[in-house]
Design a protein around this motif. Structure first.
Motif, mmCIF file in Angstrom:
data_model
loop_
_atom_site.group_PDB
_atom_site.id
_atom_site.type_symbol
_atom_site.label_atom_id
_atom_site.label_comp_id
_atom_site.label_asym_id
_atom_site.label_seq_id
_atom_site.Cartn_x
_atom_site.Cartn_y
_atom_site.Cartn_z
ATOM 1 N N VAL A 113 86.824 14.914 40.435
ATOM 2 C CA VAL A 113 87.417 15.549 41.622
ATOM 3 C C VAL A 113 86.335 16.324 42.383
ATOM 4 C CG1 VAL A 113 89.071 17.321 42.390
ATOM 5 C CG2 VAL A 113 89.751 15.646 40.664
ATOM 6 N N MET A 114 85.513 17.081 41.658
ATOM 7 C CA MET A 114 84.439 17.849 42.317
ATOM 8 C C MET A 114 83.443 16.922 43.013
ATOM 9 S SD MET A 114 84.916 21.059 42.104
ATOM 10 C CE MET A 114 86.651 20.808 42.216
ATOM 11 N N ASN A 115 83.146 15.782 42.376
ATOM 12 C CA ASN A 115 82.200 14.831 42.984
ATOM 13 C C ASN A 115 82.731 14.271 44.306
ATOM 14 O OD1 ASN A 115 80.397 15.091 40.914
ATOM 15 N ND2 ASN A 115 80.999 13.235 39.838
ATOM 16 N N ASN A 116 84.069 14.233 44.429
ATOM 17 C CA ASN A 116 84.655 13.603 45.615
ATOM 18 C C ASN A 116 85.029 14.579 46.726
ATOM 19 O OD1 ASN A 116 84.401 11.004 44.731
ATOM 20 N ND2 ASN A 116 86.323 11.058 43.584
ATOM 21 N N VAL A 117 84.876 15.871 46.466
ATOM 22 C CA VAL A 117 85.310 16.859 47.462
ATOM 23 C C VAL A 117 84.631 16.629 48.803
ATOM 24 C CG1 VAL A 117 85.183 19.313 48.111
ATOM 25 C CG2 VAL A 117 86.036 18.666 45.852
ATOM 26 N N SER A 118 83.308 16.473 48.793
ATOM 27 C CA SER A 118 82.606 16.460 50.083
ATOM 28 C C SER A 118 82.977 15.247 50.932
ATOM 29 C CB SER A 118 81.098 16.610 49.892
ATOM 30 O OG SER A 118 80.527 15.376 49.640
ATOM 31 N N LYS A 119 83.359 14.130 50.288
ATOM 32 C CA LYS A 119 83.790 12.945 51.058
ATOM 33 C C LYS A 119 85.091 13.219 51.810
ATOM 34 C CE LYS A 119 82.377 9.838 47.472
ATOM 35 N NZ LYS A 119 82.996 9.273 46.289
ATOM 36 N N ASN A 120 85.837 14.195 51.327
ATOM 37 C CA ASN A 120 87.184 14.414 51.861
ATOM 38 C C ASN A 120 87.304 15.653 52.742
ATOM 39 O OD1 ASN A 120 88.658 12.181 50.579
ATOM 40 N ND2 ASN A 120 87.935 13.153 48.697
ATOM 41 N N VAL A 121 86.174 16.239 53.123
ATOM 42 C CA VAL A 121 86.258 17.397 54.026
ATOM 43 C C VAL A 121 85.533 17.045 55.328
ATOM 44 C CG1 VAL A 121 86.385 19.110 52.153
ATOM 45 C CG2 VAL A 121 84.152 18.521 53.122
ATOM 46 N N PRO A 122 85.867 17.721 56.438
ATOM 47 C CA PRO A 122 85.180 17.424 57.700
ATOM 48 C C PRO A 122 83.667 17.595 57.555
ATOM 49 C CG PRO A 122 87.057 18.876 58.064
ATOM 50 C CD PRO A 122 86.892 18.759 56.581
ATOM 51 N N PHE A 123 82.953 16.729 58.268
ATOM 52 C CA PHE A 123 81.498 16.646 58.145
ATOM 53 C C PHE A 123 80.822 18.012 58.265
ATOM 54 C CE2 PHE A 123 77.313 15.865 60.094
ATOM 55 C CZ PHE A 123 76.757 15.086 59.091
ATOM 56 N N LEU A 124 81.305 18.826 59.230
ATOM 57 C CA LEU A 124 80.618 20.093 59.514
ATOM 58 C C LEU A 124 80.660 21.077 58.351
ATOM 59 C CD1 LEU A 124 81.414 20.884 63.262
ATOM 60 C CD2 LEU A 124 79.189 20.396 62.199
ATOM 61 N N ILE A 125 81.704 21.003 57.553
ATOM 62 C CA ILE A 125 81.759 21.979 56.437
ATOM 63 C C ILE A 125 81.272 21.379 55.108
ATOM 64 C CG2 ILE A 125 83.549 23.428 57.513
ATOM 65 C CD1 ILE A 125 85.492 22.248 55.401
ATOM 66 N N ARG A 126 80.727 20.166 55.169
ATOM 67 C CA ARG A 126 80.220 19.535 53.930
ATOM 68 C C ARG A 126 79.185 20.370 53.193
ATOM 69 N NH1 ARG A 126 80.351 13.120 55.152
ATOM 70 N NH2 ARG A 126 82.607 13.206 55.349
ATOM 71 N N PRO A 127 78.196 20.962 53.912
ATOM 72 C CA PRO A 127 77.201 21.759 53.184
ATOM 73 C C PRO A 127 77.844 22.908 52.406
ATOM 74 C CG PRO A 127 76.450 21.327 55.428
ATOM 75 C CD PRO A 127 77.871 20.840 55.347
ATOM 76 N N VAL A 128 78.873 23.527 52.990
ATOM 77 C CA VAL A 128 79.552 24.640 52.301
ATOM 78 C C VAL A 128 80.322 24.096 51.088
ATOM 79 C CG1 VAL A 128 81.249 26.503 52.545
ATOM 80 C CG2 VAL A 128 79.798 25.865 54.488
ATOM 81 N N ALA A 129 81.031 22.977 51.345
ATOM 82 C CA ALA A 129 81.799 22.367 50.240
ATOM 83 C C ALA A 129 80.861 21.992 49.093
ATOM 84 C CB ALA A 129 82.546 21.141 50.751
ATOM 85 N N ASN A 130 79.698 21.431 49.435
ATOM 86 C CA ASN A 130 78.739 21.037 48.382
ATOM 87 C C ASN A 130 78.242 22.234 47.591
ATOM 88 O OD1 ASN A 130 78.852 18.306 48.780
ATOM 89 N ND2 ASN A 130 77.200 18.285 50.292
#
Ligand SMILES: N[C@@H](CCC(=O)N[C@@H](CS)C(=O)NCC(=O)O)C(=O)O
Length: 213
Positions: A113-130
């Motif tokens: 689930v953690m590995n897939n989080v960034s694929k499922n959030v808007p591009f702009l907040i990906r760095p924060v999600a990562n």
């Protein structure tokens, strides 16, 4: 008649394999995953939770891999080939049957689930999600997973199988170990040797062929 409700790329492979080891007559109902990787809603018509595997024995729909494996062993293994042979083996059988889904799989699912989080959030907040998921993986998941893997490597350094001779506990444990190895790099010689041993079985090979619709 036994019917296995088999979802592609899933834990229901365990049951397909057990049925092949038992050389039992059965039929397979195949299900494809949705694009989200979830199980299709039709499975909820078989069991309210709609998760695979589900084994149907006449009117009874049985869920949970360990329960199905124990059910098959106690009802469809007249020669007791896949039953632990000694009291110590029986204890190990009980332990590993529960450990696979009770302790190891939750960590692996959490990691997925953690590995897939960034694929499922808007591009702009990906760095924060990562940043958040990397922190959870490094601080929570990895140290725990390392303990489990060291524990398993150690156990398998002294045992060819989880409960004496080959048993359904090995089928139960195969799924998290295969899942772990496909998502990781590194050498785990005892786990790798164990998987090679069980994957060489004819029952495993037959189940692999039948698992593909
Ligand atoms: N503890 C259960 C887990 C069942 C489970 O979560 N199965 C997965 C397949 S590996 C599933 O159906 N996932 C689809 C979904 O959650 O939508 C067992 O061992 O049978």
């Amino acid at each position: 008649m036994l019917t296995l409700h088999h979802l592609e790329q899933s834990r229901s492979f365990r049951i397909l394999w057990a049925l092949e080891e038992l050389q039992q007559d059965y039929q397979i109902q195949y299900y494809k995953r949705l694009p989200t990787f979830a199980a299709p809603p039709e499975l909820k018509q078989v069991h309210p939770l709609g998760k695979a595997p589900i084994l149907q024995d006449d009117d009874r729909a049985i869920a949970e891999s360990a329960v199905i494996l124990e059910y098959l062993q106690s009802h469809y293994d007249p020669q007791q080939q896949f039953k632990p042979q000694s009291p110590e083996d029986a204890f190990q059988y009980l332990y590993w049957m529960h450990y696979a889904e009770g302790s190891l799989m939750p960590l692996l699912v959490f990691q997925l689930v953690m590995n897939n989080v960034s694929k499922n959030v808007p591009f702009l907040i990906r760095p924060v999600a990562n940043k958040i998921t990397d922190g959870i993986k490094a601080g929570f998941i990895r140290p725990r997973l390392n303990d489990h893997i060291a524990f398993l490597e150690d156990y398998l350094s002294e045992h060819d199988y989880f409960a004496g001779q080959f048993s359904f506990a090995d089928i139960q444990m195969s799924f998290p170990l295969e899942a772990f190895l496909t998502r990781t790099v590194g050498q785990y010689p005892n786990i790798q040797a164990f998987l090679k041993r069980i994957q060489a079985r004819e029952g495993y090979q037959r189940a692999k062929r039948k698992g593909i619709e």
